[in-house]
Design a protein around this motif. Sequence first.
Motif, PDB file in Angstrom:
ATOM      1  N   LYS A 192       0.776  -1.217   0.070  1.00  0.00           N
ATOM      2  CA  LYS A 192       0.013   0.029   0.079  1.00  0.00           C
ATOM      3  C   LYS A 192       0.754   1.182   0.018  1.00  0.00           C
ATOM      4  O   LYS A 192       1.940   1.336   0.620  1.00  0.00           O
ATOM      5  N   VAL A 193       0.283   1.976  -0.529  1.00  0.00           N
ATOM      6  CA  VAL A 193       1.322   3.489  -0.685  1.00  0.00           C
ATOM      7  C   VAL A 193       0.390   4.411   0.029  1.00  0.00           C
ATOM      8  O   VAL A 193      -0.772   4.803  -0.298  1.00  0.00           O
ATOM      9  N   MET A 194       1.092   5.354   0.973  1.00  0.00           N
ATOM     10  CA  MET A 194       0.467   6.041   1.558  1.00  0.00           C
ATOM     11  C   MET A 194       1.410   7.411   1.764  1.00  0.00           C
ATOM     12  O   MET A 194       2.526   7.339   1.574  1.00  0.00           O
ATOM     13  N   PHE A 195       0.763   8.538   1.973  1.00  0.00           N
ATOM     14  CA  PHE A 195       1.622   9.824   1.966  1.00  0.00           C
ATOM     15  C   PHE A 195       1.403  10.211   3.228  1.00  0.00           C
ATOM     16  O   PHE A 195       0.414  10.719   3.790  1.00  0.00           O
ATOM     17  N   LYS A 196       2.597  10.570   4.038  1.00  0.00           N
ATOM     18  CA  LYS A 196       2.348  11.076   5.352  1.00  0.00           C
ATOM     19  C   LYS A 196       3.081  12.348   5.323  1.00  0.00           C
ATOM     20  O   LYS A 196       4.340  12.646   5.297  1.00  0.00           O
ATOM     21  N   CYS A 197       2.028  13.315   6.149  1.00  0.00           N
ATOM     22  CA  CYS A 197       2.853  14.594   6.358  1.00  0.00           C
ATOM     23  C   CYS A 197       3.628  14.594   7.337  1.00  0.00           C
ATOM     24  O   CYS A 197       3.605  13.978   8.529  1.00  0.00           O
ATOM     25  N   LEU A 198       4.781  15.285   7.147  1.00  0.00           N
ATOM     26  CA  LEU A 198       5.806  15.282   8.133  1.00  0.00           C
ATOM     27  C   LEU A 198       5.933  16.507   9.160  1.00  0.00           C
ATOM     28  O   LEU A 198       6.692  16.897  10.076  1.00  0.00           O
ATOM     29  N   GLY A 203       1.284  14.612  10.919  1.00  0.00           N
ATOM     30  CA  GLY A 203       1.387  13.296  10.690  1.00  0.00           C
ATOM     31  C   GLY A 203       0.281  12.785  10.235  1.00  0.00           C
ATOM     32  O   GLY A 203      -0.019  11.384   9.929  1.00  0.00           O
ATOM     33  N   LYS A 204      -0.307  13.781   9.280  1.00  0.00           N
ATOM     34  CA  LYS A 204      -1.384  13.240   8.479  1.00  0.00           C
ATOM     35  C   LYS A 204      -1.261  12.171   7.468  1.00  0.00           C
ATOM     36  O   LYS A 204      -0.136  12.451   6.832  1.00  0.00           O
ATOM     37  N   VAL A 205      -1.873  11.313   7.230  1.00  0.00           N
ATOM     38  CA  VAL A 205      -1.547  10.114   6.167  1.00  0.00           C
ATOM     39  C   VAL A 205      -2.832  10.289   5.366  1.00  0.00           C
ATOM     40  O   VAL A 205      -4.005  10.353   5.569  1.00  0.00           O
ATOM     41  N   LEU A 206      -2.610  10.817   3.947  1.00  0.00           N
ATOM     42  CA  LEU A 206      -3.117  10.562   2.736  1.00  0.00           C
ATOM     43  C   LEU A 206      -2.947   9.310   1.670  1.00  0.00           C
ATOM     44  O   LEU A 206      -1.893   9.296   1.861  1.00  0.00           O
ATOM     45  N   SER A 207      -3.844   9.150   1.066  1.00  0.00           N
ATOM     46  CA  SER A 207      -3.548   8.111   0.113  1.00  0.00           C
ATOM     47  C   SER A 207      -2.983   8.336  -1.240  1.00  0.00           C
ATOM     48  O   SER A 207      -2.485   7.701  -1.900  1.00  0.00           O
ATOM     49  N   THR A 208      -3.183   9.883  -1.469  1.00  0.00           N
ATOM     50  CA  THR A 208      -2.504  10.260  -2.784  1.00  0.00           C
ATOM     51  C   THR A 208      -1.436  11.451  -2.707  1.00  0.00           C
ATOM     52  O   THR A 208      -1.695  12.127  -1.448  1.00  0.00           O
ATOM     53  N   ALA A 209      -0.568  11.618  -3.325  1.00  0.00           N
ATOM     54  CA  ALA A 209       0.583  12.556  -3.195  1.00  0.00           C
ATOM     55  C   ALA A 209      -0.181  13.866  -3.580  1.00  0.00           C
ATOM     56  O   ALA A 209      -0.130  14.883  -2.980  1.00  0.00           O
TER      57      ALA A 209
END
Length: 377
Positions: A192-198, A203-209
């Motif tokens: 799975k690919v998620m995108f995490k805000c650093l 730390g929000k994690v979204l599924s799309t860039a």
Amino acid sequence: MTFPAFQQEDVKTDISQKLPDQQFLLFTTKEEDLKTAETKKTSRVHEYEKENTRSVCLLEQKRKVVSSNIDVPPARKSPEELDMDKVTAAMVLTSLSTSPLVRSPPIRPNESLNGSWKEGGFVPSSTSSSGYWSWNAPSDQSNPSTPSPPLSADSFKAFRTPSQPDDGIDEAETSNLLFDEPIPRKRKNSMKVMFKCLWKNCGKVLSTAAGIQKHIRTIHLGRVGESDYSDGEEDFYYTEIRLNTDSVADGLSSLSPVSPSLASPPSFPTQDAIRPETSCAKTETKLMTPLSRSAPTNLYLVHTDHAYQVSPTHNRPAGSGEQKQSHTVLSSPPRVAFGLRKPRGEGKKCRKVYGMENRDMWCTACRWKKACQRFID
DNA sequence: GATGCCGGGCG
DNA sequence: CGCCCGGCATC
């Protein structure tokens, strides 16, 4: 470099993890392409088997286990069927993850993928060759249960960052084979690919860039009015997380420490990133395994990148050149910034008195290029 | 360029 | 800890 070859291979291996076979196949629609890919892979396996018998043993072990479950001929599958296989294989690989090669937290078979991820988190595996990255569990901040979309062309694109235009499947796979502990070739379906805000405390994690970029732009960069415009700065503030349920090590490598010029390095853009207790780098250091302590330099550089990250309010152009420069600078040890250095002594020292030719007459400090002990000012 | 010496690596 | 050296600041 102390281990140039090793370092190279490590990087390549990581790239290979970014492009597992299954993902390649998923985006290949023509049957002949699928067959060609399979054939190529097979031939490479044979090539490699000639070269390295030890790795072959491991490779074969893995293949035996995995192939019985998910090594279905992809060419005969429709995309929908592939998706089903993906889910099935993910479950299989989940149960396989307790194999000796990958020591992960115990996972109950009936646990959902998200559930196990959330509960166990990522724990560095001391036995995994790819465990350079100690990925701390996102814990309270992230949202692991965020629904993950099927792998899209978008996420596939995200694997292939602009800085690695030539890192095709071939090289990735070859390096995969060349590495000491071959990664299971059939790790196809549990990615799975998620995108995490650093951003600090986000730390929000979204599924799309695109989603995470928009989030960063609007929430953190305050670019509400221009929410559709991107100058690439957001790239610094999020990272790609690959949730791979079959291997803890995959989770560790999901931070993509692939290339110094990667478009979205795992930076930690916060004003108080220096503070050790909040620093990402510190956390990772705590969890470092003996292996990770001998990590290749490029990974180390990324760590230092965290510690000396400039304020996110600074405008930084995105680009490989900038990245490279930043690494060069940041990897050097922090120097004493202000004039704490004591002023140079006025009087003559051993060097001046006895001269270079009588070096053995110098005081030890002078010989060691330390402050002279004989002619103290 | 020469000199003094801090910071750090190595055994 | 002894020994050495890179590299910076200063002369």
